[in-house]
Scaffold this active site. Sequence first.
Site, PDB file in Angstrom:
ATOM      1  N   ASN A  86       5.328   3.338  -8.622  1.00 10.66           N
ATOM      2  CA  ASN A  86       6.197   4.244  -8.158  1.00 10.66           C
ATOM      3  C   ASN A  86       7.452   3.146  -7.992  1.00 10.66           C
ATOM      4  O   ASN A  86       7.792   2.015  -7.721  1.00 10.66           O
ATOM      5  CB  ASN A  86       6.054   4.374  -6.017  1.00 10.66           C
ATOM      6  N   GLU A 141       8.842   3.638   3.142  1.00 13.79           N
ATOM      7  CA  GLU A 141      10.548   3.011   3.493  1.00 13.79           C
ATOM      8  C   GLU A 141      10.410   4.305   3.412  1.00 13.79           C
ATOM      9  O   GLU A 141      12.048   4.118   3.976  1.00 13.79           O
ATOM     10  CB  GLU A 141      10.178   3.436   1.863  1.00 13.79           C
ATOM     11  N   HIS A 187       6.058   7.959   1.909  1.00  7.94           N
ATOM     12  CA  HIS A 187       5.985   7.379   1.708  1.00  7.94           C
ATOM     13  C   HIS A 187       6.721   6.349   2.742  1.00  7.94           C
ATOM     14  O   HIS A 187       7.862   6.312   3.151  1.00  7.94           O
ATOM     15  CB  HIS A 187       7.271   6.723   0.332  1.00  7.94           C
ATOM     16  N   LYS A 224      10.609   3.201  -7.335  1.00  9.30           N
ATOM     17  CA  LYS A 224      10.624   3.009  -6.373  1.00  9.30           C
ATOM     18  C   LYS A 224      12.308   3.285  -6.728  1.00  9.30           C
ATOM     19  O   LYS A 224      12.805   4.087  -7.729  1.00  9.30           O
ATOM     20  CB  LYS A 224      10.913   1.862  -5.808  1.00  9.30           C
ATOM     21  N   SER A 232       0.907  -4.293  -2.878  1.00 12.78           N
ATOM     22  CA  SER A 232       0.316  -5.759  -3.356  1.00 12.78           C
ATOM     23  C   SER A 232      -1.066  -5.649  -4.215  1.00 12.78           C
ATOM     24  O   SER A 232      -1.027  -6.481  -4.871  1.00 12.78           O
ATOM     25  CB  SER A 232       1.020  -6.918  -2.542  1.00 12.78           C
ATOM     26  N   GLU A 257      -1.281   3.293   2.067  1.00 18.00           N
ATOM     27  CA  GLU A 257      -0.837   2.150   2.275  1.00 18.00           C
ATOM     28  C   GLU A 257       0.292   0.920   3.111  1.00 18.00           C
ATOM     29  O   GLU A 257       0.449   1.675   4.430  1.00 18.00           O
ATOM     30  CB  GLU A 257       0.702   2.715   1.814  1.00 18.00           C
ATOM     31  N   GLY A 296       4.723  -4.830  -1.074  1.00 15.02           N
ATOM     32  CA  GLY A 296       6.277  -6.324  -1.604  1.00 15.02           C
ATOM     33  C   GLY A 296       5.763  -7.378  -1.262  1.00 15.02           C
ATOM     34  O   GLY A 296       7.234  -7.827  -1.546  1.00 15.02           O
TER      35      GLY A 296
END
Length: 249
Positions: A9, A97, A95, A11, A213, A167, A173
């Site tokens: 991904n 985010e 996701h 992003k 991560s 996730e 991250g």
Amino acid sequence: MRKPIIAGNWKMNKTIPEAKQLVSGLVSKLAGKSEVEIVFCPPFTALSTVKDLLKGTPYGLGAQDLYWKEKGAFTGEVSPLMLKDVGCDYVIIGHSERRQYFGETDVTVNQKVKAALAVGIKPIICVGETLAQREAGETDALIKGQTEKAFEGIEVSAIPTIVIAYEPIWAIGTGKSSSASDANQVIGLIRNTVAKLYGKETAEQMRIQYGGSVKPENIKEYMSQPEIDGALVGGASLEIDSFLKLIHY
Ligand code: 13P
């Protein structure tokens, strides 16, 4: 046997020249490797370029989002048919985010899942808890709820085409990855939730990834867990060397 799936991904990263450099470098070095399914999820602007570079390879193309309407006055949105048109095999949906910064809810996730399936694009549905939710002991209930809501009204025949990515938000991250056994436990819970809805045999066919991560140094631990069928990778998918190491875990 479920075939493992590793998806990058990207992003909001990579211009078209950067995307070309990454994908052409990887394609030449991967040489048709296929024990693991490999999927690239670039930003919308690079989908067409990446598709061209993937022609004749076994690797898949995924988008990072879609809108559920067919077409019309929805400025800034991209329709399922447009993703099909550009050659997407997969689309990431929900996701964290998008849930966090763009107001996505379990209801919109479900609408997007239905819209993707309607045009034959396989959803990669993301679920995951925040650190506060984990510390409050809410992880299991939250993940179960996110899973059940994403699947509302979805036919049993579609389930084996769907991928779920677990996730944990606190692991994205941050360099703080979930332990492989904790991830395996939550992924087992997701599979049980799907089994309750669609039966054990169907749930056993569905692939569930871990994301957060994932790096060359820790991927082997995740991949060796019985419930974990692959990884959804952010940062480590952006460089040729680290992505290659992930694929050759
Ligand atoms: P990182 O691998 O950068 O933690 O990102 C994970 C992720 O969000 C993949 O969708």
